[in-house]
Design a protein around this motif. Structure first.
Motif, PDB file in Angstrom:
ATOM      1  N   THR A 149       2.743  -4.376  -8.531  1.00 55.57           N
ATOM      2  CA  THR A 149       1.915  -4.410  -7.346  1.00 55.57           C
ATOM      3  C   THR A 149       1.563  -2.991  -6.948  1.00 55.57           C
ATOM      4  O   THR A 149       2.220  -2.034  -7.369  1.00 55.57           O
ATOM      5  CB  THR A 149       2.661  -5.143  -6.205  1.00 55.57           C
ATOM      6  N   LEU A 150       0.527  -2.837  -6.147  1.00 50.35           N
ATOM      7  CA  LEU A 150       0.142  -1.539  -5.621  1.00 50.35           C
ATOM      8  C   LEU A 150       0.501  -1.523  -4.142  1.00 50.35           C
ATOM      9  O   LEU A 150       0.062  -2.388  -3.372  1.00 50.35           O
ATOM     10  CB  LEU A 150      -1.361  -1.297  -5.815  1.00 50.35           C
ATOM     11  N   LEU A 151       1.324  -0.556  -3.773  1.00 51.32           N
ATOM     12  CA  LEU A 151       1.762  -0.405  -2.387  1.00 51.32           C
ATOM     13  C   LEU A 151       1.024   0.764  -1.750  1.00 51.32           C
ATOM     14  O   LEU A 151       0.730   1.760  -2.400  1.00 51.32           O
ATOM     15  CB  LEU A 151       3.268  -0.156  -2.339  1.00 51.32           C
ATOM     16  N   TYR A 152       0.754   0.637  -0.454  1.00 51.14           N
ATOM     17  CA  TYR A 152      -0.004   1.654   0.288  1.00 51.14           C
ATOM     18  C   TYR A 152       0.799   2.081   1.510  1.00 51.14           C
ATOM     19  O   TYR A 152       1.417   1.248   2.183  1.00 51.14           O
ATOM     20  CB  TYR A 152      -1.346   1.057   0.710  1.00 51.14           C
ATOM     21  N   THR A 153       0.799   3.373   1.802  1.00 45.86           N
ATOM     22  CA  THR A 153       1.464   3.888   3.004  1.00 45.86           C
ATOM     23  C   THR A 153       0.544   4.837   3.753  1.00 45.86           C
ATOM     24  O   THR A 153      -0.232   5.580   3.138  1.00 45.86           O
ATOM     25  CB  THR A 153       2.785   4.608   2.659  1.00 45.86           C
ATOM     26  N   GLU A 154       0.608   4.774   5.065  1.00 41.89           N
ATOM     27  CA  GLU A 154      -0.061   5.746   5.938  1.00 41.89           C
ATOM     28  C   GLU A 154       0.970   6.523   6.748  1.00 41.89           C
ATOM     29  O   GLU A 154       0.619   7.276   7.640  1.00 41.89           O
ATOM     30  CB  GLU A 154      -1.010   5.030   6.907  1.00 41.89           C
ATOM     31  N   THR A 155       2.249   6.294   6.436  1.00 36.65           N
ATOM     32  CA  THR A 155       3.342   6.888   7.201  1.00 36.65           C
ATOM     33  C   THR A 155       4.219   7.798   6.348  1.00 36.65           C
ATOM     34  O   THR A 155       5.391   7.991   6.662  1.00 36.65           O
ATOM     35  CB  THR A 155       4.210   5.771   7.818  1.00 36.65           C
ATOM     36  N   GLY A 156       3.684   8.322   5.271  1.00 36.26           N
ATOM     37  CA  GLY A 156       4.447   9.212   4.409  1.00 36.26           C
ATOM     38  C   GLY A 156       5.595   8.541   3.697  1.00 36.26           C
ATOM     39  O   GLY A 156       6.568   9.190   3.330  1.00 36.26           O
ATOM     40  N   GLY A 157       5.514   7.228   3.529  1.00 32.29           N
ATOM     41  CA  GLY A 157       6.541   6.494   2.811  1.00 32.29           C
ATOM     42  C   GLY A 157       7.569   5.822   3.691  1.00 32.29           C
ATOM     43  O   GLY A 157       8.493   5.192   3.198  1.00 32.29           O
ATOM     44  N   GLU A 158       7.420   5.931   5.007  1.00 29.97           N
ATOM     45  CA  GLU A 158       8.358   5.233   5.901  1.00 29.97           C
ATOM     46  C   GLU A 158       8.163   3.724   5.826  1.00 29.97           C
ATOM     47  O   GLU A 158       9.115   2.963   5.966  1.00 29.97           O
ATOM     48  CB  GLU A 158       8.186   5.729   7.331  1.00 29.97           C
ATOM     49  N   SER A 159       6.935   3.288   5.632  1.00 30.58           N
ATOM     50  CA  SER A 159       6.652   1.863   5.465  1.00 30.58           C
ATOM     51  C   SER A 159       5.524   1.710   4.455  1.00 30.58           C
ATOM     52  O   SER A 159       4.707   2.615   4.285  1.00 30.58           O
ATOM     53  CB  SER A 159       6.267   1.224   6.799  1.00 30.58           C
ATOM     54  N   PHE A 160       5.498   0.556   3.788  1.00 27.46           N
ATOM     55  CA  PHE A 160       4.498   0.277   2.765  1.00 27.46           C
ATOM     56  C   PHE A 160       3.881  -1.092   3.000  1.00 27.46           C
ATOM     57  O   PHE A 160       4.526  -1.997   3.512  1.00 27.46           O
ATOM     58  CB  PHE A 160       5.123   0.292   1.367  1.00 27.46           C
ATOM     59  N   GLU A 161       2.619  -1.213   2.566  1.00 33.46           N
ATOM     60  CA  GLU A 161       1.912  -2.491   2.601  1.00 33.46           C
ATOM     61  C   GLU A 161       1.513  -2.820   1.164  1.00 33.46           C
ATOM     62  O   GLU A 161       0.982  -1.969   0.447  1.00 33.46           O
ATOM     63  CB  GLU A 161       0.659  -2.364   3.473  1.00 33.46           C
ATOM     64  N   GLU A 162       1.765  -4.062   0.734  1.00 31.64           N
ATOM     65  CA  GLU A 162       1.335  -4.498  -0.590  1.00 31.64           C
ATOM     66  C   GLU A 162      -0.147  -4.832  -0.500  1.00 31.64           C
ATOM     67  O   GLU A 162      -0.548  -5.712   0.251  1.00 31.64           O
ATOM     68  CB  GLU A 162       2.120  -5.724  -1.033  1.00 31.64           C
ATOM     69  N   ILE A 163      -0.991  -4.109  -1.285  1.00 35.57           N
ATOM     70  CA  ILE A 163      -2.439  -4.308  -1.158  1.00 35.57           C
ATOM     71  C   ILE A 163      -3.083  -4.920  -2.392  1.00 35.57           C
ATOM     72  O   ILE A 163      -4.206  -5.415  -2.323  1.00 35.57           O
ATOM     73  CB  ILE A 163      -3.157  -2.993  -0.789  1.00 35.57           C
ATOM     74  N   PHE A 164      -2.390  -4.879  -3.526  1.00 33.13           N
ATOM     75  CA  PHE A 164      -2.963  -5.432  -4.749  1.00 33.13           C
ATOM     76  C   PHE A 164      -1.816  -5.826  -5.670  1.00 33.13           C
ATOM     77  O   PHE A 164      -0.853  -5.081  -5.833  1.00 33.13           O
ATOM     78  CB  PHE A 164      -3.852  -4.396  -5.441  1.00 33.13           C
TER      79      PHE A 164
END
Length: 196
Positions: free
Chosen positions: A75-90
């Motif tokens: 899966t491809l994970l995305y973060t906008e918090t420098g790695g504190e949290s991730f969202e699965e986007i693909f």
């Protein structure tokens, strides 16, 4: 790491010589090196329940990580918090198919190579949520490097060649590159490309 005793011993030996200025400069360089080594700190941002494979950050906070789940799905994970949290986007639908490499040019446009059953070169224009296959099978092979300097201009290292695009990967032009001297096999491939 050199101990302080060794550093001062070297400094004293150099001071007694005729090179006092060089000794002072050397001592300052050593102190800077030691202080820089002690100041580095790495944080583990590996997301829980995933094994990270490859990633790309465009700044301190924004990044994408290709990761494997326990069931061997990628899966491809995305973060906008420098790695504190991730969202699965693909997510790839079949086990074992994954991103070999990704490069985001900005927060929306990026490129990726995947392999599993076949090798593909993909492009996203919405931050990685969807990917379009832009593979040119006449030049693209697994494992060769590519680099985009902006959303339109990129380079791809093919077999015995380097290719350039100026329209975001729609068309590729073979560049004239010299044959590497001393190559006993007569063939070469570009593993990494980078421009600064």
């Amino acid at each position: 790491m050199m101990s302080n005793k060794i550093i001062f011993q070297l400094f004293n030996e150099l001071i007694t010589s005729k090179m006092k200025t060089n000794a002072i400069l050397l001592f300052i360089c050593l102190l800077l090196c030691v202080s820089n080594m002690q100041g580095q700190e790495w944080l583990n941002i590996n997301p829980d329940n995933y094994e990270s494979c490859q990633g790309f950050f465009i700044d301190n906070n924004t990044g994408w990580i290709s990761a494997r789940t326990e069931s061997n799905h990628y899966t491809l994970l995305y973060t906008e918090t420098g790695g504190e949290s991730f969202e699965e986007i693909f997510a790839f639908p079949e086990p074992g198919i994954r991103f070999y490499r990704i490069q985001m040019v900005d927060s929306l446009i990026g490129y990726g190579t995947i392999f599993g059953v076949d090798t593909f070169f993909l492009k996203t224009t919405n931050g990685g949520y969807n990917w379009e296959n832009i593979t040119d099978t006449s030049i693209m092979e697994l494992g060769y490097g590519y680099y985009f300097v902006n959303p339109d201009t990129g380079f791809y290292g093919g077999f015995n060649s380097i290719y350039k695009t100026i329209n975001g990967g729609e068309l590729w032009t073979k560049m004239i590159t010299p044959d590497p001297q001393g190559n006993p096999f007569g063939n070469y491939g570009i593993n990494e490309l980078y421009f600064h």
